[in-house]
Design an enzyme around this catalytic site. Structure first.
Site, mmCIF file in Angstrom:
data_model
loop_
_atom_site.group_PDB
_atom_site.id
_atom_site.type_symbol
_atom_site.label_atom_id
_atom_site.label_comp_id
_atom_site.label_asym_id
_atom_site.label_seq_id
_atom_site.Cartn_x
_atom_site.Cartn_y
_atom_site.Cartn_z
ATOM 1 N N CYS A 19 0.816 -1.215 0.000
ATOM 2 C CA CYS A 19 0.000 0.000 0.000
ATOM 3 C C CYS A 19 0.851 1.268 0.000
ATOM 4 O O CYS A 19 0.564 2.228 -0.726
ATOM 5 C CB CYS A 19 -0.955 -0.011 1.189
ATOM 6 N N HIS A 40 -2.733 6.570 4.410
ATOM 7 C CA HIS A 40 -1.321 6.708 4.753
ATOM 8 C C HIS A 40 -0.793 8.047 4.231
ATOM 9 O O HIS A 40 -1.222 8.541 3.177
ATOM 10 C CB HIS A 40 -0.491 5.587 4.126
#
Length: 337
Positions: A133, A246
Protein backbone atom coordinates in the site's frame (compact mmCIF):
# COMPACT_ATOMS: atom_id res chain seq x y z
CA UNK A 1 -10.77 1.25 -31.75
CA UNK A 2 -14.01 -0.41 -30.69
CA UNK A 3 -16.56 1.69 -28.82
CA UNK A 4 -18.60 -1.31 -27.71
CA UNK A 5 -19.00 -2.01 -24.02
CA UNK A 6 -16.71 -4.68 -22.57
CA UNK A 7 -18.33 -8.03 -22.01
CA UNK A 8 -19.30 -8.68 -18.38
CA UNK A 9 -16.92 -10.78 -16.33
CA UNK A 10 -17.45 -13.34 -13.60
CA UNK A 11 -15.53 -11.96 -10.63
CA UNK A 12 -14.51 -13.76 -7.45
CA UNK A 13 -13.14 -12.15 -4.30
CA UNK A 14 -11.25 -14.49 -1.99
CA UNK A 15 -10.99 -13.06 1.50
CA UNK A 16 -14.24 -11.16 1.05
CA UNK A 17 -14.89 -10.56 4.75
CA UNK A 18 -11.66 -8.64 5.44
CA UNK A 19 -11.21 -4.88 5.18
CA UNK A 20 -9.64 -5.08 1.70
CA UNK A 21 -12.12 -7.66 0.44
CA UNK A 22 -15.07 -5.48 1.44
CA UNK A 23 -13.48 -2.48 -0.26
CA UNK A 24 -13.01 -4.51 -3.44
CA UNK A 25 -16.76 -5.10 -3.63
CA UNK A 26 -17.48 -1.40 -3.22
CA UNK A 27 -14.82 -0.35 -5.74
CA UNK A 28 -16.17 -2.72 -8.38
CA UNK A 29 -19.54 -0.99 -7.97
CA UNK A 30 -18.20 2.57 -7.76
CA UNK A 31 -16.22 2.10 -10.98
CA UNK A 32 -19.11 0.38 -12.79
CA UNK A 33 -16.99 -2.68 -13.49
CA UNK A 34 -18.95 -5.02 -15.79
CA UNK A 35 -19.72 -7.78 -13.29
CA UNK A 36 -21.74 -10.67 -14.70
CA UNK A 37 -21.53 -12.63 -11.46
CA UNK A 38 -19.88 -11.87 -8.12
CA UNK A 39 -18.64 -14.71 -5.95
CA UNK A 40 -17.59 -13.97 -2.39
CA UNK A 41 -15.29 -16.57 -0.87
CA UNK A 42 -14.25 -16.75 2.75
CA UNK A 43 -13.22 -19.20 5.46
CA UNK A 44 -15.29 -22.18 6.53
CA UNK A 45 -16.20 -20.18 9.64
CA UNK A 46 -17.91 -17.46 7.59
CA UNK A 47 -19.41 -19.71 4.91
CA UNK A 48 -23.18 -19.60 4.60
CA UNK A 49 -23.52 -16.13 6.06
CA UNK A 50 -25.31 -13.59 3.87
CA UNK A 51 -24.02 -10.05 3.36
CA UNK A 52 -25.53 -7.00 1.76
CA UNK A 53 -23.53 -5.59 -1.16
CA UNK A 54 -24.11 -2.99 -3.88
CA UNK A 55 -24.74 -6.02 -6.13
CA UNK A 56 -27.49 -7.31 -3.85
CA UNK A 57 -27.49 -9.88 -1.08
CA UNK A 58 -24.70 -12.43 -1.42
CA UNK A 59 -23.97 -15.65 0.42
CA UNK A 60 -20.38 -16.23 1.52
CA UNK A 61 -18.95 -19.44 0.10
CA UNK A 62 -16.20 -21.55 1.63
CA UNK A 63 -13.04 -21.30 -0.47
CA UNK A 64 -12.59 -24.14 -2.91
CA UNK A 65 -9.89 -23.85 -5.54
CA UNK A 66 -11.93 -25.74 -8.16
CA UNK A 67 -14.96 -23.46 -7.70
CA UNK A 68 -12.82 -20.33 -7.93
CA UNK A 69 -11.17 -21.55 -11.14
CA UNK A 70 -14.46 -21.07 -12.97
CA UNK A 71 -14.31 -17.27 -12.67
CA UNK A 72 -12.80 -14.87 -15.21
CA UNK A 73 -11.14 -12.60 -12.64
CA UNK A 74 -10.08 -13.57 -9.12
CA UNK A 75 -9.11 -10.89 -6.61
CA UNK A 76 -7.12 -12.31 -3.70
CA UNK A 77 -7.26 -10.48 -0.36
CA UNK A 78 -5.55 -13.22 1.62
CA UNK A 79 -2.24 -14.00 3.29
CA UNK A 80 0.94 -14.53 1.33
CA UNK A 81 1.11 -18.19 2.32
CA UNK A 82 -2.46 -18.77 1.14
CA UNK A 83 -1.74 -17.00 -2.14
CA UNK A 84 1.44 -19.02 -2.75
CA UNK A 85 -0.50 -22.23 -2.20
CA UNK A 86 -3.47 -21.50 -4.42
CA UNK A 87 -2.87 -18.59 -6.85
CA UNK A 88 -0.80 -20.50 -9.44
CA UNK A 89 -3.42 -23.25 -9.71
CA UNK A 90 -6.23 -20.72 -10.14
CA UNK A 91 -4.27 -18.85 -12.81
CA UNK A 92 -3.44 -22.12 -14.58
CA UNK A 93 -7.19 -22.71 -14.82
CA UNK A 94 -7.51 -19.62 -17.01
CA UNK A 95 -8.59 -16.93 -14.56
CA UNK A 96 -6.79 -13.60 -14.24
CA UNK A 97 -5.54 -13.65 -10.65
CA UNK A 98 -4.70 -10.35 -8.95
CA UNK A 99 -2.96 -10.96 -5.64
CA UNK A 100 -2.90 -8.33 -2.92
CA UNK A 101 -0.30 -10.10 -0.77
CA UNK A 102 3.48 -9.91 -0.99
CA UNK A 103 3.75 -13.51 -2.22
CA UNK A 104 4.70 -12.77 -5.83
CA UNK A 105 5.79 -9.13 -5.85
CA UNK A 106 9.48 -9.93 -6.12
CA UNK A 107 9.10 -12.75 -8.62
CA UNK A 108 10.69 -11.68 -11.91
CA UNK A 109 8.06 -13.67 -13.79
CA UNK A 110 5.09 -11.92 -12.13
CA UNK A 111 4.26 -8.32 -13.08
CA UNK A 112 3.93 -5.81 -10.23
CA UNK A 113 1.52 -3.22 -11.54
CA UNK A 114 0.28 0.27 -10.75
CA UNK A 115 -1.83 0.99 -13.85
CA UNK A 116 -1.13 4.74 -13.98
CA UNK A 117 2.61 4.02 -14.04
CA UNK A 118 3.41 0.68 -15.68
CA UNK A 119 0.28 -0.80 -17.24
CA UNK A 120 2.49 -2.13 -20.05
CA UNK A 121 4.17 -4.52 -17.60
CA UNK A 122 1.00 -6.61 -17.34
CA UNK A 123 1.20 -7.99 -20.87
CA UNK A 124 -0.85 -11.18 -21.12
CA UNK A 125 0.01 -12.39 -17.61
CA UNK A 126 -2.59 -14.46 -15.77
CA UNK A 127 -1.05 -13.78 -12.35
CA UNK A 128 -0.42 -10.15 -11.39
CA UNK A 129 0.82 -8.76 -8.07
CA UNK A 130 -0.66 -5.74 -6.33
CA UNK A 131 2.03 -3.63 -4.60
CA UNK A 132 2.39 -2.79 -0.94
CA UNK A 133 0.00 0.00 0.00
CA UNK A 134 2.77 2.46 0.87
CA UNK A 135 4.57 1.86 -2.41
CA UNK A 136 1.43 2.20 -4.52
CA UNK A 137 0.66 5.61 -3.03
CA UNK A 138 4.24 6.83 -3.44
CA UNK A 139 4.80 5.74 -7.05
CA UNK A 140 1.65 7.46 -8.31
CA UNK A 141 3.53 10.69 -7.53
CA UNK A 142 7.07 9.45 -8.20
CA UNK A 143 6.32 7.96 -11.62
CA UNK A 144 5.40 11.24 -13.35
CA UNK A 145 8.33 13.02 -11.68
CA UNK A 146 10.71 10.34 -12.89
CA UNK A 147 9.36 10.55 -16.44
CA UNK A 148 9.77 14.34 -16.48
CA UNK A 149 12.98 14.88 -14.51
CA UNK A 150 14.56 11.50 -13.78
CA UNK A 151 15.01 10.15 -10.27
CA UNK A 152 18.49 9.80 -8.81
CA UNK A 153 17.53 8.92 -5.23
CA UNK A 154 14.43 8.84 -3.02
CA UNK A 155 14.01 9.21 0.74
CA UNK A 156 10.63 8.43 2.28
CA UNK A 157 9.20 8.73 5.79
CA UNK A 158 5.74 7.22 6.16
CA UNK A 159 2.93 7.91 8.60
CA UNK A 160 0.72 4.84 8.31
CA UNK A 161 -2.84 4.47 9.57
CA UNK A 162 -3.96 1.64 11.83
CA UNK A 163 -6.16 0.17 9.09
CA UNK A 164 -2.91 -0.89 7.45
CA UNK A 165 -3.06 -3.67 10.03
CA UNK A 166 -6.64 -4.51 9.04
CA UNK A 167 -9.95 -4.03 10.80
CA UNK A 168 -8.34 -5.29 14.00
CA UNK A 169 -5.90 -2.40 13.95
CA UNK A 170 -8.66 0.19 13.72
CA UNK A 171 -10.59 -1.56 16.48
CA UNK A 172 -7.55 -1.51 18.77
CA UNK A 173 -7.04 2.20 18.17
CA UNK A 174 -10.66 2.98 19.03
CA UNK A 175 -10.98 0.68 22.03
CA UNK A 176 -7.65 1.55 23.61
CA UNK A 177 -8.12 5.31 23.03
CA UNK A 178 -11.40 5.05 24.95
CA UNK A 179 -9.65 3.11 27.70
CA UNK A 180 -6.89 5.69 27.97
CA UNK A 181 -9.36 8.57 28.15
CA UNK A 182 -11.40 6.69 30.75
CA UNK A 183 -8.33 5.92 32.85
CA UNK A 184 -8.56 2.19 32.18
CA UNK A 185 -5.59 -0.07 31.33
CA UNK A 186 -4.39 0.23 27.75
CA UNK A 187 -3.62 -3.21 26.35
CA UNK A 188 -2.01 -3.73 22.94
CA UNK A 189 -2.33 -6.95 20.97
CA UNK A 190 -2.31 -5.95 17.28
CA UNK A 191 0.57 -3.49 17.65
CA UNK A 192 3.82 -4.00 19.51
CA UNK A 193 3.17 -0.98 21.74
CA UNK A 194 0.04 0.99 22.74
CA UNK A 195 -1.11 3.06 19.77
CA UNK A 196 -3.31 5.81 21.35
CA UNK A 197 -1.48 9.15 21.42
CA UNK A 198 1.67 7.37 20.28
CA UNK A 199 3.85 6.76 17.22
CA UNK A 200 5.50 3.40 16.63
CA UNK A 201 8.58 3.45 14.35
CA UNK A 202 8.21 -0.21 13.48
CA UNK A 203 5.99 -1.87 10.89
CA UNK A 204 6.79 -5.54 10.23
CA UNK A 205 9.93 -7.35 11.37
CA UNK A 206 13.41 -5.88 11.45
CA UNK A 207 15.88 -7.10 8.83
CA UNK A 208 19.63 -7.62 9.12
CA UNK A 209 20.32 -4.15 7.70
CA UNK A 210 18.30 -2.43 10.47
CA UNK A 211 15.35 -1.61 8.23
CA UNK A 212 11.97 -3.27 8.69
CA UNK A 213 10.51 -5.49 6.00
CA UNK A 214 7.83 -2.83 5.36
CA UNK A 215 10.56 -0.30 4.66
CA UNK A 216 12.43 -2.66 2.35
CA UNK A 217 9.20 -3.40 0.45
CA UNK A 218 9.11 0.27 -0.54
CA UNK A 219 12.66 0.02 -1.87
CA UNK A 220 12.22 -3.27 -3.73
CA UNK A 221 8.82 -2.46 -5.21
CA UNK A 222 9.56 1.14 -6.23
CA UNK A 223 12.56 -0.13 -8.20
CA UNK A 224 10.50 -2.80 -9.94
CA UNK A 225 7.51 -0.61 -10.80
CA UNK A 226 9.60 2.33 -12.04
CA UNK A 227 11.98 -0.08 -13.81
CA UNK A 228 15.06 1.43 -12.14
CA UNK A 229 16.70 -1.63 -10.54
CA UNK A 230 19.52 0.32 -8.87
CA UNK A 231 17.52 3.34 -7.64
CA UNK A 232 18.62 4.25 -4.09
CA UNK A 233 15.46 4.31 -1.96
CA UNK A 234 15.50 4.68 1.83
CA UNK A 235 12.32 4.46 3.90
CA UNK A 236 11.37 4.89 7.56
CA UNK A 237 7.88 3.53 8.26
CA UNK A 238 5.89 4.75 11.27
CA UNK A 239 2.49 3.62 12.55
CA UNK A 240 0.32 6.55 13.72
CA UNK A 241 -3.02 6.71 15.59
CA UNK A 242 -5.33 7.44 12.64
CA UNK A 243 -8.00 5.22 11.09
CA UNK A 244 -7.36 5.43 7.36
CA UNK A 245 -5.11 6.87 4.66
CA UNK A 246 -1.32 6.71 4.75
CA UNK A 247 0.84 9.83 4.54
CA UNK A 248 4.39 10.08 3.25
CA UNK A 249 7.04 12.78 3.34
CA UNK A 250 9.17 12.23 0.24
CA UNK A 251 12.48 13.80 -0.75
CA UNK A 252 13.81 13.21 -4.25
CA UNK A 253 17.03 14.08 -6.01
CA UNK A 254 16.47 14.42 -9.75
CA UNK A 255 18.74 13.91 -12.73
CA UNK A 256 17.52 17.10 -14.45
CA UNK A 257 16.91 20.48 -12.84
CA UNK A 258 13.43 20.85 -11.36
CA UNK A 259 11.37 23.66 -9.86
CA UNK A 260 8.30 23.37 -7.65
CA UNK A 261 6.17 25.02 -10.35
CA UNK A 262 7.39 22.55 -12.97
CA UNK A 263 6.69 19.65 -10.63
CA UNK A 264 3.18 20.96 -9.87
CA UNK A 265 2.45 21.22 -13.60
CA UNK A 266 3.59 17.63 -14.17
CA UNK A 267 1.63 16.28 -11.22
CA UNK A 268 -1.50 18.27 -12.12
CA UNK A 269 -1.60 16.34 -15.41
CA UNK A 270 -0.79 12.97 -13.86
CA UNK A 271 -3.55 10.34 -13.66
CA UNK A 272 -4.53 9.36 -10.14
CA UNK A 273 -3.05 12.52 -8.61
CA UNK A 274 -4.72 15.64 -7.24
CA UNK A 275 -2.47 18.54 -6.30
CA UNK A 276 -3.37 20.11 -2.96
CA UNK A 277 -0.72 22.77 -2.55
CA UNK A 278 -1.72 26.19 -1.23
CA UNK A 279 0.00 26.06 2.17
CA UNK A 280 -0.79 29.68 3.08
CA UNK A 281 -4.49 28.79 2.94
CA UNK A 282 -4.03 25.53 4.83
CA UNK A 283 -4.43 23.47 1.66
CA UNK A 284 -2.19 20.41 1.71
CA UNK A 285 -2.64 16.63 1.81
CA UNK A 286 -4.17 15.19 4.97
CA UNK A 287 -5.48 11.71 5.86
CA UNK A 288 -8.86 13.13 6.80
CA UNK A 289 -9.39 14.44 3.26
CA UNK A 290 -7.76 11.54 1.42
CA UNK A 291 -9.93 8.94 3.16
CA UNK A 292 -12.40 7.38 0.75
CA UNK A 293 -10.85 9.10 -2.28
CA UNK A 294 -9.49 7.30 -5.34
CA UNK A 295 -6.84 9.93 -6.11
CA UNK A 296 -3.59 10.43 -4.21
CA UNK A 297 -3.15 13.94 -2.80
CA UNK A 298 0.22 15.65 -3.33
CA UNK A 299 1.31 18.96 -1.82
CA UNK A 300 3.92 20.87 0.20
CA UNK A 301 5.98 20.81 -3.01
CA UNK A 302 9.17 22.80 -2.48
CA UNK A 303 12.82 22.95 -3.49
CA UNK A 304 14.96 20.65 -1.37
CA UNK A 305 17.42 22.47 0.84
CA UNK A 306 19.73 19.46 0.47
CA UNK A 307 19.63 18.88 -3.30
CA UNK A 308 18.85 22.43 -4.46
CA UNK A 309 17.67 22.80 -8.05
CA UNK A 310 17.96 19.03 -8.51
CA UNK A 311 15.66 18.16 -5.63
CA UNK A 312 12.17 18.38 -4.21
CA UNK A 313 10.40 17.79 -0.93
CA UNK A 314 6.73 16.84 -1.07
CA UNK A 315 3.96 15.38 1.07
CA UNK A 316 1.62 12.67 -0.17
CA UNK A 317 -1.61 11.16 1.25
CA UNK A 318 -3.62 8.26 -0.12
CA UNK A 319 -6.27 5.88 1.10
CA UNK A 320 -4.28 2.69 1.52
CA UNK A 321 -7.41 0.52 1.46
CA UNK A 322 -8.22 2.02 -1.96
CA UNK A 323 -5.21 3.07 -4.05
CA UNK A 324 -3.03 1.01 -1.75
CA UNK A 325 -5.10 -2.13 -2.19
CA UNK A 326 -8.65 -2.55 -3.52
CA UNK A 327 -8.73 0.24 -6.09
CA UNK A 328 -5.38 -0.71 -7.60
CA UNK A 329 -6.52 -4.34 -7.88
CA UNK A 330 -9.70 -3.36 -9.70
CA UNK A 331 -7.74 -1.01 -11.98
CA UNK A 332 -5.51 -3.96 -12.90
CA UNK A 333 -8.65 -5.97 -13.68
CA UNK A 334 -9.84 -3.10 -15.90
CA UNK A 335 -6.69 -3.48 -18.01
CA UNK A 336 -8.02 -6.88 -19.10
CA UNK A 337 -11.33 -5.54 -20.42
Amino acid sequence: MSTSSPSPRRVAIVGATGAVGREMVDVLHRRSFPVAELGLFASERSAGRTVETPFGEKTLVAFDVEKVKGYDIVLLAVSGDFAKEHAPAIAAGGALVIDNSSAFRYDDNVPLVVPEINAHAMGDAKLVANPNCTTAIAVVALGPLHKAFGLKRVIVSTYQATSGAGAEGMAELEEQTRNQLDGKPVVNSVFRHPIPFNLIPQIDAFQENGYTKEEMKVTWETRKILEIPDLPVSCTAVRIPTYRAHSEAITVETLSPVTPDAARAVLADAPGVVVKDVPADGVYPMPLNATGQFDVEVGRIRTSLIFGDHGLDLFVCGDQLLKGAALNAVQIAELSL
